[in-house]
Design a protein around this motif. Structure first.
Motif, PDB file in Angstrom:
ATOM      1  N   GLN A   1      51.378 -64.324  13.194  1.00  0.00           N
ATOM      2  CA  GLN A   1      52.060 -65.575  13.451  1.00  0.00           C
ATOM      3  C   GLN A   1      52.387 -66.232  12.113  1.00  0.00           C
ATOM      4  O   GLN A   1      51.686 -66.026  11.126  1.00  0.00           O
TER       5      GLN A   1
ATOM      6  N   PRO B   1      55.671 -66.576  16.478  1.00  0.00           N
ATOM      7  CA  PRO B   1      55.561 -65.125  16.326  1.00  0.00           C
ATOM      8  C   PRO B   1      56.388 -64.621  15.150  1.00  0.00           C
ATOM      9  O   PRO B   1      57.297 -65.299  14.661  1.00  0.00           O
TER      10      PRO B   1
ATOM     11  N   TYR C   1      46.820 -62.162  13.841  1.00  0.00           N
ATOM     12  CA  TYR C   1      46.256 -62.749  15.060  1.00  0.00           C
ATOM     13  C   TYR C   1      44.849 -62.196  15.258  1.00  0.00           C
ATOM     14  O   TYR C   1      44.620 -60.993  15.183  1.00  0.00           O
TER      15      TYR C   1
ATOM     16  N   ARG D   1      48.463 -68.138  21.745  1.00  0.00           N
ATOM     17  CA  ARG D   1      49.378 -68.083  20.618  1.00  0.00           C
ATOM     18  C   ARG D   1      50.214 -69.357  20.542  1.00  0.00           C
ATOM     19  O   ARG D   1      50.431 -70.018  21.542  1.00  0.00           O
TER      20      ARG D   1
END
Length: 338
Positions: free
Chosen positions: A276, A267, A323, A238
């Motif tokens: 995201q 995030p 995601y 991420r």
């Protein structure tokens, strides 16, 4: 409570047929077309056109235009006049289905913050395209990208560009790769099978706003043979920077050019989704456009790790995308084998 605004609201919303609870809360089932009912898998053979079946542990499938006559019907439907008249669903966001509901997500479009026209060429100009679809009897536009796959016919887009959450599947679904100012250098490809994640089909969960569509070949050639395909990645670290691409069609854009944003992702600060966010001003019509990590501006290639999905009403400068984790992987594995 922070309200979210998808880049495309649903056609049922546009028609004033439904309202949406806050993001993350279960949605209420609403009217579905008869062809959208979930049916058990047939014991043998292919599902009939229009049938829907669970395709994996958490994947839902819809059969679109499989026969030559169905394909011709779809391709004939999209005349230049209809394409020019198709609109991003977000243009009709202030619909009666939400008026008077203080807890309903706002569905208006974001203010401008900095997308730019992509002029560097490369593979992304071929693999990214516009989607034309019909929902609730109205014609709309989205964005999508060709992706490398076993069947060589697969595109990835947003779930709401394929299925109206818990409601109807799109009809007349057509992908136009390499679209530019009305030009269609690689032709049109009609959908033959559509796939969305179970959580999107059951409750319009924004964390799973992912759709994948297997297309019919054109002139005996698969999509990937004609335009190539981008890589796709799952469970990527991420926070990696990304380039997002699409065809925003609300002002200040007109849907006629490939637009991009680029930068770091972060995030969801409201903890309402697993998505995201990226600073980006693209508007309605860009929904479903690819987010490419590890993007090479010279070759125009990268790995798709998300697609454009929604914005929050108190932060219209940031676009969010789901995601790509285990559910997205299952969706892809099912769709590429269709």
């Amino acid at each position: 409570m922070t309200l979210s605004l998808p880049l495309l609201a649903s056609a049922a919303l546009v028609a004033g047929l439904m309202g949406f609870p806050p993001v993350g809360a279960p949605t209420t089932e609403h009217r579905q077309q008869a062809a959208s009912a979930v049916h058990p898998l047939r014991p043998a053979g292919e599902p009939a056109a229009g049938a829907v079946a669970p395709s994996g542990d958490d994947v839902v499938e819809h059969v679109a235009a499989r026969s030559p006559s169905d394909q011709r019907r779809v391709l004939d439907y999209w005349t230049p006049r209809r394409m020019a008249a198709a609109v991003p669903i977000g243009l009709l966001g202030a619909a009666t289905g939400l008026l008077g509901r203080p807890d309903a997500p706002a569905r208006r479009q974001a203010a401008r913050t900095g997308g730019a026209r992509w002029t560097a060429g490369g593979a992304v100009t071929r693999t990214t395209g516009r989607v034309f679809l019909t929902l609730g009897g109205l014609d709309f536009v989205c964005s999508a990208s060709s992706v490398k796959s076993a069947n060589r016919d697969l595109v990835v887009t947003a779930g709401h560009c394929v299925k109206d959450g818990t409601g109807a599947w799109a009809d007349n679904w057509t992908f136009v790769p390499g679209y530019d100012r009305g030009g269609q250098p690689y032709g049109q490809f009609a959908a033959r099978r559509m796939f969305v994640a179970g959580p999107w089909s059951r409750s319009a969960d924004d964390s799973y706003d992912i759709g994948m569509v297997a297309l019919n070949a054109r002139g005996g050639r698969h999509l990937e043979e004609v335009v190539g395909g981008q890589d796709i990645a799952f469970d990527a670290p991420r926070g990696r920077p990304a380039h997002s691409f699409g065809f925003p069609a609300e002002p200040p854009y007109d849907g006629e050019h490939l637009i991009y944003c680029a930068g770091p992702v972060h995030p969801d600060p409201h903890d309402q989704t697993g998505d995201q966010g990226m600073r980006c001003d693209m508007t309605a019509g860009s929904s479903g456009g690819p987010w490419l990590s590890g993007f090479d501006a010279v070759t125009g290639r990268g790995a798709i790790t998300s697609v454009s999905s929604f914005k929050y009403s108190d932060d219209r400068a940031t676009m969010y995308g789901p995601y790509f984790g285990g559910t997205a992987r299952e969706l892809y594995t099912t769709a590429e084998s269709s």
